[in-house]
Design an enzyme around this catalytic site. Sequence first.
Site: not given
Length: 375
Positions: A40, A141, A171, A225, A316, A318
């Site tokens: 994922k 959840r 989980h 998993r 910054c 970039d």
Amino acid sequence: MVVTYHRPTRAIIHRKALKENIKHEVDRLAAGVELFAVVKADGYGHGAVATAQVALAAGATGFCVATLDEAIELREAGITEPILVLSVVFPSYLSLVVDYDLSITVATKDWLMEAQEVLKDLEETTAPIKLHIKVDTGMGRIGFLTPAEVKEAAEMIEASPNMIWEGLFTHFSTADEKDTAYWHKQAERFKAVTDTLDHLPRYVHSSNSATALWHDTEMPGNMIRYGVGMYGLNPSGHELPETYPLKPALELVSELIQVKELAAGEGVGYGKTYDTSEKEWIGTVPIGYADGWLRKMQGFSLLVEGEFCEIIGRVCMDQLMIRLPREFKVGTKVTLIGKNNGQEITMQAVADHLATIHYEVCCMLSERVPRIYQE
């Protein structure tokens, strides 16, 4: 956002490291237990399709993703093995689930009832949908809360001609911590569910990377998993020692695109948050917060020819600037994550500076940064 190949900034993904991490775990599995690779979030920033292909070669037999679109991406890339979508998929999208032969999560009775109605109206449906019942044992959840609710859901699925009960899972929220009290509480709740059921489905799974690494002999099931461990990252950060050596699969590198000597008293970056105290060599590196290297990284150090060079001034969008110990040539390699001349910057070190976890660091790397795959 376009992938930017025409600059020196790139994430280098090492297939060998991915493969070795998976093989280590596959070799530890008991007979009959399978490994589904979790890819994922674009393979935790490493590239979903490419890491899935490596995982297959290393012994994975299926995949887990978070969203329907992530699953479709794998199918359209030629992945034919089982794919489980871990989050809730709206019943209105069930035709896609059928078309792409996916397994999906069911977390409520209301969803089941709505899905049954949708499936009745899908004339093109040629196969039943495969469902994994999610049990909320303490994550808070998604998922059913009680054994009775799970049993009712299983019975509803098995009574439907359009559904197959393929899996049951939960989980753990604290599998990566030294204090195991809450982990055991969740494990007991999951056992209470399995004990209530007359029979179990094809897949029973509760082990994420942390559970697989530190509770592998305590948890029943026939599938794990495997997520962050696959990418060579310790799920606990600093808290627990690795069960076996995990090899980080990602390097983040760039180059110096300008080097200049500034006089004392000159400001650097937006807001002039840094002033040179004397003559200083300053290097500019073409990566910034639009690439996922956040402004909070000011004060962190990067590696240039094995020497740590501090990021000065604000990062910054970039570019960023580093203070150099001396003049370096334009084009000199800069390592943001990885090894450089005997020194190393880990993903965990970046996470520590940001007061977060390495999961977030690798997922923050934007698609503008090319992923380059090497053996």
